[in-house]
Design an enzyme around this catalytic site. Structure first.
Site, PDB file in Angstrom:
ATOM      1  N   GLU A 258       0.886  -1.171   0.000  1.00  0.00           N
ATOM      2  CA  GLU A 258       0.000   0.000   0.000  1.00  0.00           C
ATOM      3  C   GLU A 258       0.912   1.205   0.000  1.00  0.00           C
ATOM      4  OE1 GLU A 258      -1.688   3.283   1.657  1.00  0.00           O
ATOM      5  OE2 GLU A 258      -2.052   1.882   3.305  1.00  0.00           O
ATOM      6  N   CYS A 292      -2.717   8.662   3.836  1.00  0.00           N
ATOM      7  CA  CYS A 292      -2.442   8.209   2.469  1.00  0.00           C
ATOM      8  C   CYS A 292      -3.628   8.416   1.533  1.00  0.00           C
ATOM      9  CB  CYS A 292      -2.021   6.744   2.473  1.00  0.00           C
ATOM     10  SG  CYS A 292      -3.197   5.645   3.284  1.00  0.00           S
TER      11      CYS A 292
END
Length: 488
Positions: A258, A292
């Site tokens: 990720e 994020c």
């Protein structure tokens, strides 16, 4: 430092967690954990050397076979007790995260609930791992598949969600029957060590988990060369993740990543402008923008641009910047001087490219105590070529651009190497679905500023990563499918 925080820090382990015990590094080495709200040290934490990391990985490898053979119900019950423990210690975890990350208490409290939920979700998934039995189409064989744990895992997590990022790797790994060694970010290791303590209190057998904080990440990433490693999972920057994945690929290690994001926040002229502006509080201001999936590029239809910007400025002006552990703070400092420098560079470059700054000229009075503060900022009319259009900001900065129609909105939204998250605001559901399907991102939120949920798959496309965490899909990252052929 408040008495409550002093008492809490005195109770939080600071050693490496290996074979069920908190131990010193073999050399006795430590590193400082800094409070971003003040720039002063919170604690000294054991610094794992390459030898320490190997010792921790040896422990999880030795425990793998027995844990894989442990009944799923037993694994499930340990995870559920961990969930309950985390909620019982919500106040301590909230304060601890805000101290070592600088994040506002409300955001830290929300992460406790979110992170704990992964243990409840995967406690339920542990007992639902299933295979298949069927006849071959030709009628000459039985086809049986079983799902088995992939084996010993290595995880590396970032600093911005010190509980949840570990929880959504540790919980599915343990649920699947895998053992795991994990390196928390050096900025925020205390929360992960608290989590290790929670798992031990919940009855996790020795050896299944190693927590290896270190100031030198190469000491732990060297484990990618260990032939016993079968799974590598990483959350962090795109550059580092890709470099480590390339190293893992040399031995065909199962890998999930990720990585970075550059999320578009698309607001059409038929949107509820008030709702779209208020959602900025979550999509951008949560964690001071150090998320994020934070909205990075605000793409607003030309006809409503001025109205949207005016309302966003009013929303953000209501936020109070201050120490993460202060009840009055709506958002706190950035995680360190490095983050302040990066955000400053991006904003200065945008100003050099003609940007108009509508908010964020200076810090509020009284925040010159050595902390790593950056004011909430709103920029418009940023010229082409500015770095802020293409780089992840990771700070409380709203950058507003415009589009003329749906086609241009999609083109601008997809004009990035990243594809983690996106946000769409419109009251036309046909348009919402068209745009959500057309945006190149792993996750799309419609008419809301948040999208994370333990029950949903989390992950990106393009250079934002590989694989999914959470949801029904999350446990698949830690399982292999074995086919057994039988005569009919």
């Amino acid at each position: 430092m408040t008495n409550d925080l002093q008492e809490l820090l005195a109770s939080v382990p600071t050693g490496l967690f290996i074979n069920g015990e908190f131990v010193d590094a073999e050399s006795g080495s430590t590193f400082e954990v800094i409070n971003p709200s003040t720039g002063t040290a919170l604690a000294q934490v054991a610094a794992a050397s390459a030898s320490d990391a190997q010792r921790g990985f040896d422990a999880v490898c030795q425990a793998q076979a027995e844990w894989a053979a442990t009944p799923a119900r037993e694994r499930s019950e340990i995870l559920h007790r961990t969930y309950e423990y985390l909620l019982e210690h919500e106040d301590e975890l909230t304060l601890l995260q805000s101290a070592e990350l600088g994040r506002a208490l409300a955001d830290s409290r929300a992460e406790v609930a979110y992170g704990a939920e992964f243990f409840r979700w995967f406690a339920e998934e542990a007992v639902r791992i299933r295979g298949d039995y069927r006849h071959a189409p030709g009628g000459d064989a039985r086809l049986v598949t079983v799902r088995q744990p992939v084996g010993p895992c290595l995880a590396i997590t970032p600093w911005n969600f010190p509980l949840a990022m570990g929880a959504r790797k540790i919980a599915p790994a343990l649920a699947a029957g895998c053992t795991i060694a994990i390196k928390p970010a050096s900025k925020t290791p205390l929360t992960m060590l608290f989590l290790a303590q929670a798992l031990r209190e919940a009855g996790l057998p020795k050896g299944l988990l190693s927590v290896l904080p270190t100031a030198d990440s190469a000491n732990v990433s060297a484990l990618l060369e260990d032939p016993r490693l079968r799974k590598f999972t990483f959350t962090g920057s795109t550059q580092v993740g890709q470099e480590l994945a390339a190293q893992a690929s040399k031995r065909s290690i199962n890998t999930s990543l990720e990585l970075g994001g550059n999320a578009p926040y698309v607001v059409f002229e038929d949107a509820d402008i008030d709702a779209a502006a208020k959602a900025v509080a979550v999509a951008k201001m949560r964690g001071a923008g150090q998320v994020c999936i934070a909205a990075n590029r605000f793409l607003v239809q030309e006809s409503i641009k001025d109205e949207f910007v005016e309302r966003v400025v009013k929303v953000i002006q209501e936020f109070t910047l201050g120490p993460g552990t202060a009840e009055s703070s709506d958002y706190g400092p950035l995680s360190g001087k490095d983050q302040v420098d990066k955000v400053t560079e991006l904003v200065d470059d945008a100003l050099d490219h003609g940007a108009q700054r509508l908010l964020g000229d200076s810090l509020p009075e009284g925040l010159d105590n050595g902390g790593y503060y950056y004011p909430a900022t709103v920029l418009t009319n940023v010229g082409e070529g500015a770095r802020i259009h293409s780089e992840e900001i990771f700070g409380p900065v709203v950058v507003v651009d415009t589009f003329s129609d749906e086609g241009e909105a999609l083109a601008k939204a997809n004009d990035t190497q990243f594809g983690l998250a996106a946000y769409v605001f419109t009251q036309d559901m046909d348009r919402a679905l068209r745009v959500a399907e057309g945006i190149e991102a792993g996750m799309v939120a419609v008419n809301k500023g948040g999208l994370s949920n333990a029950a949903a798959p989390f992950g990106g496309v393009k250079e934002s990563g590989l694989g999914r965490e959470g949801g029904f899909e999350g446990i698949d990252e830690y399982l292999e499918t074995k086919f057994i052929a039988l005569p009919l």
